[in-house]
Scaffold this motif. Structure first.
Motif, PDB file in Angstrom:
ATOM      1  N   GLN A  26       0.842  -1.192   0.000  1.00 35.68           N
ATOM      2  CA  GLN A  26       0.000   0.000   0.000  1.00 35.68           C
ATOM      3  C   GLN A  26       0.879   1.244   0.000  1.00 35.68           C
ATOM      4  OE1 GLN A  26      -2.141  -1.448   3.707  1.00 35.68           O
ATOM      5  NE2 GLN A  26      -3.828  -0.343   2.747  1.00 35.68           N
ATOM      6  N   VAL A  27       0.300   2.349  -0.419  1.00 30.14           N
ATOM      7  CA  VAL A  27       0.957   3.655  -0.316  1.00 30.14           C
ATOM      8  C   VAL A  27      -0.072   4.633   0.244  1.00 30.14           C
ATOM      9  CG1 VAL A  27       2.154   5.518  -1.504  1.00 30.14           C
ATOM     10  CG2 VAL A  27       2.460   3.153  -2.289  1.00 30.14           C
ATOM     11  N   PHE A  28       0.270   5.244   1.385  1.00 29.14           N
ATOM     12  CA  PHE A  28      -0.593   6.263   1.982  1.00 29.14           C
ATOM     13  C   PHE A  28      -0.087   7.635   1.561  1.00 29.14           C
ATOM     14  CE2 PHE A  28      -0.971   3.244   5.885  1.00 29.14           C
ATOM     15  CZ  PHE A  28      -1.838   2.424   5.184  1.00 29.14           C
ATOM     16  N   HIS A  29      -0.961   8.465   1.008  1.00 27.44           N
ATOM     17  CA  HIS A  29      -0.574   9.797   0.547  1.00 27.44           C
ATOM     18  C   HIS A  29      -1.073  10.866   1.509  1.00 27.44           C
ATOM     19  CE1 HIS A  29       0.956   8.513  -3.402  1.00 27.44           C
ATOM     20  NE2 HIS A  29      -0.002   7.597  -3.354  1.00 27.44           N
ATOM     21  N   ILE A  30      -0.214  11.835   1.803  1.00 29.19           N
ATOM     22  CA  ILE A  30      -0.553  12.936   2.707  1.00 29.19           C
ATOM     23  C   ILE A  30      -0.270  14.241   1.978  1.00 29.19           C
ATOM     24  CG2 ILE A  30      -0.009  14.052   4.906  1.00 29.19           C
ATOM     25  CD1 ILE A  30       1.029  10.935   5.466  1.00 29.19           C
ATOM     26  N   LYS A  31      -1.300  15.000   1.687  1.00 32.20           N
ATOM     27  CA  LYS A  31      -1.177  16.193   0.845  1.00 32.20           C
ATOM     28  C   LYS A  31      -0.853  17.443   1.667  1.00 32.20           C
ATOM     29  CE  LYS A  31      -2.189  13.931  -2.919  1.00 32.20           C
ATOM     30  NZ  LYS A  31      -1.176  13.699  -3.971  1.00 32.20           N
ATOM     31  N   SER A  32       0.325  17.464   2.240  1.00 26.34           N
ATOM     32  CA  SER A  32       0.767  18.658   2.964  1.00 26.34           C
ATOM     33  C   SER A  32       2.266  18.818   2.786  1.00 26.34           C
ATOM     34  CB  SER A  32       0.398  18.565   4.445  1.00 26.34           C
ATOM     35  OG  SER A  32       0.913  17.379   5.020  1.00 26.34           O
ATOM     36  N   GLY A  33       2.776  19.993   3.144  1.00 31.64           N
ATOM     37  CA  GLY A  33       4.187  20.287   2.907  1.00 31.64           C
ATOM     38  C   GLY A  33       5.050  20.015   4.125  1.00 31.64           C
ATOM     39  N   THR A 323       3.672  15.780  -1.867  1.00 29.43           N
ATOM     40  CA  THR A 323       4.084  14.455  -2.337  1.00 29.43           C
ATOM     41  C   THR A 323       4.433  13.492  -1.201  1.00 29.43           C
ATOM     42  OG1 THR A 323       6.461  14.966  -2.522  1.00 29.43           O
ATOM     43  CG2 THR A 323       5.051  15.525  -4.401  1.00 29.43           C
ATOM     44  N   PHE A 324       4.287  13.938   0.046  1.00 28.97           N
ATOM     45  CA  PHE A 324       4.627  13.086   1.183  1.00 28.97           C
ATOM     46  C   PHE A 324       3.783  11.820   1.159  1.00 28.97           C
ATOM     47  CE2 PHE A 324       4.385  12.314   5.962  1.00 28.97           C
ATOM     48  CZ  PHE A 324       5.648  11.746   6.028  1.00 28.97           C
ATOM     49  N   GLN A 325       4.417  10.687   1.446  1.00 26.17           N
ATOM     50  CA  GLN A 325       3.723   9.410   1.380  1.00 26.17           C
ATOM     51  C   GLN A 325       4.384   8.386   2.297  1.00 26.17           C
ATOM     52  OE1 GLN A 325       5.255   7.434  -2.655  1.00 26.17           O
ATOM     53  NE2 GLN A 325       4.929   9.653  -2.861  1.00 26.17           N
ATOM     54  N   VAL A 326       3.646   7.334   2.584  1.00 33.50           N
ATOM     55  CA  VAL A 326       4.152   6.255   3.422  1.00 33.50           C
ATOM     56  C   VAL A 326       4.012   4.940   2.660  1.00 33.50           C
ATOM     57  CG1 VAL A 326       3.971   5.035   5.619  1.00 33.50           C
ATOM     58  CG2 VAL A 326       3.438   7.485   5.495  1.00 33.50           C
ATOM     59  N   LEU A 327       5.119   4.239   2.501  1.00 33.83           N
ATOM     60  CA  LEU A 327       5.104   2.923   1.865  1.00 33.83           C
ATOM     61  C   LEU A 327       4.833   1.869   2.932  1.00 33.83           C
ATOM     62  CD1 LEU A 327       8.371   3.252  -0.295  1.00 33.83           C
ATOM     63  CD2 LEU A 327       6.070   4.075  -0.821  1.00 33.83           C
ATOM     64  N   VAL A 328       3.899   0.973   2.654  1.00 42.19           N
ATOM     65  CA  VAL A 328       3.579  -0.119   3.564  1.00 42.19           C
ATOM     66  C   VAL A 328       4.158  -1.386   2.974  1.00 42.19           C
ATOM     67  CG1 VAL A 328       1.782  -1.333   4.823  1.00 42.19           C
ATOM     68  CG2 VAL A 328       1.447   1.067   4.198  1.00 42.19           C
ATOM     69  N   VAL A 329       5.055  -2.036   3.729  1.00 44.78           N
ATOM     70  CA  VAL A 329       5.745  -3.233   3.251  1.00 44.78           C
ATOM     71  C   VAL A 329       5.326  -4.433   4.088  1.00 44.78           C
ATOM     72  CG1 VAL A 329       8.000  -4.370   3.068  1.00 44.78           C
ATOM     73  CG2 VAL A 329       7.737  -1.989   2.335  1.00 44.78           C
ATOM     74  N   GLU A 330       5.070  -5.539   3.402  1.00 44.24           N
ATOM     75  CA  GLU A 330       4.730  -6.782   4.104  1.00 44.24           C
ATOM     76  C   GLU A 330       5.014  -7.967   3.181  1.00 44.24           C
ATOM     77  OE1 GLU A 330       0.479  -7.360   4.783  1.00 44.24           O
ATOM     78  OE2 GLU A 330       0.084  -5.728   3.355  1.00 44.24           O
ATOM     79  N   LYS A 331       4.912  -9.184   3.743  1.00 38.64           N
ATOM     80  CA  LYS A 331       5.097 -10.379   2.920  1.00 38.64           C
ATOM     81  C   LYS A 331       3.835 -10.645   2.106  1.00 38.64           C
ATOM     82  CE  LYS A 331       8.588 -13.010   5.441  1.00 38.64           C
ATOM     83  NZ  LYS A 331       8.935 -14.307   6.035  1.00 38.64           N
TER      84      LYS A 331
END
Length: 331
Positions: A26-33, A323-331
């Motif tokens: 998943q990728v969580f997007h956060i629209k702030s600076g 463009t700030f975002q969080v990558l979610v990593v899992e098996k």
């Protein structure tokens, strides 16, 4: 025959789980600076805390939906959670202070003065104290969460990055400037030992396996050092990506993670206290240098974004707003 087939199926399942490849799910997007630093996942609730410019974004860790925002006056670096006291603590680097907030309402409760450039922060569950790493101050600030008062300032010989507790009364901190790990008595707050991390240099990320008493230090020269937390012996050295800024450890799976700003996540299996194997170098994204491990779901969260060209004199290239975002990593 049926029993043999069941055993074979279980063996194949175990092999599949062990050797399954990690992926970005998943990728969580956060629209702030604003920039970013450490992130904290709350394994006791459904929350993900993200440092982002002069605020902390709180997300639902499963969906990425916004739960709340805590505004601060200065740059945010780390978030520590003291559930026993119902409080969270935010390190604000250039304000040389720590913001205290209510874990239920996110209301700001107070500000606690700390050392110069308050950076890394964690809650020591053994001594029931919040401890900061103050970079330019070359010190650590110990805060009592029952009063939100400073207990003591620990003076170091160099720039501290990340600290961890062994759960038995000792605190370990990466002294990045001296390329060593300093061992601190959690009761007297005196430095007991200074252990060199050579061949590693200037470690940032630090994690610990409290069962095997192994420390994992992610170094600037693309090495992860495994150290015996009892005596400072270097157990082994493993290759990692460039620009490591955080190291995490999954206690149940016995996996060490090194998040590297070059856009890789180095994944290392602890097969025994003295044997460690790199099992995957996952391609993530440029700038994904920090992360947090969820001890319940076993997911890994890595903040990053898109970057403008690096300008002369900049420590790191600037994050492009929105463009700030969080990558979610899992098996």
């Amino acid at each position: 025959m049926k029993r043999k087939l069941q055993l074979l199926s279980l063996t194949l399942l175990s092999y599949t789980i062990l050797h399954a490849q990690y992926k970005i799910s998943q990728v969580f997007h956060i629209k702030s600076g604003g920039g970013y630093d450490y992130t904290t996942v709350d394994s006791l609730s459904n929350r993900l805390y993200l440092s982002h410019g002069t605020q902390v974004n709180i997300l639902d860790k499963m969906t990425g939906d916004s739960i709340g925002v805590i505004k601060t006056d200065k740059d945010v670096h780390g978030i520590a959670l003291a559930h026993e006291f119902g409080k969270g603590y935010i390190s604000n680097g250039s304000s040389n202070s720590v913001l205290v907030f209510d874990l239920k309402t996110f209301k700001v409760l107070s500000h606690v003065p700390a050392g110069e450039f308050t950076d890394g922060i964690f809650y020591d569950d053994y001594n029931k104290k919040v401890i900061t790493c103050n970079g330019r101050g070359k010190s650590m600030t110990v805060i009592d969460p029952s009063t939100d008062q400073v207990v003591v300032t620990i003076k170091l010989t160099g720039w501290p990055e990340t600290a961890v507790s062994d759960g038995q009364g000792k605190i370990y901190v990466n002294n990045a400037e001296k390329s060593e790990i300093d061992v601190i008595d959690g009761k007297t707050y005196q430095i007991l030992n200074t252990w060199p991390i050579a061949p590693g240099k200037s470690a940032s990320g630090l994690a610990i396996d409290r069962v095997t008493m192994r420390l994992f230090a992610g170094c600037d020269n693309q090495k992860l050092i495994v150290m015996n937390a009892y005596d400072g012996t270097i157990i082994t050295t493993l290759p990692i990506g460039d620009e490591c800024d955080a190291v995490g450890f999954d206690k149940k799976l016995k996996i060490v993670y090194s998040s590297n700003g070059d856009g890789t996540l180095t994944i290392i299996q602890e097969q025994s206290p003295d044997k460690f194997v790199v099992i995957q170098n996952l391609k993530t994204k440029k700038g994904a240098r920090t992360h947090a491990v969820d001890q319940i779901t076993h997911k890994i969260y890595l903040p990053t974004g898109e970057f403008a060209p690096k300008k002369a004199g900049e420590f790191r290239p600037s994050l492009i707003p929105g463009t700030f975002q969080v990558l979610v990593v899992e098996k």
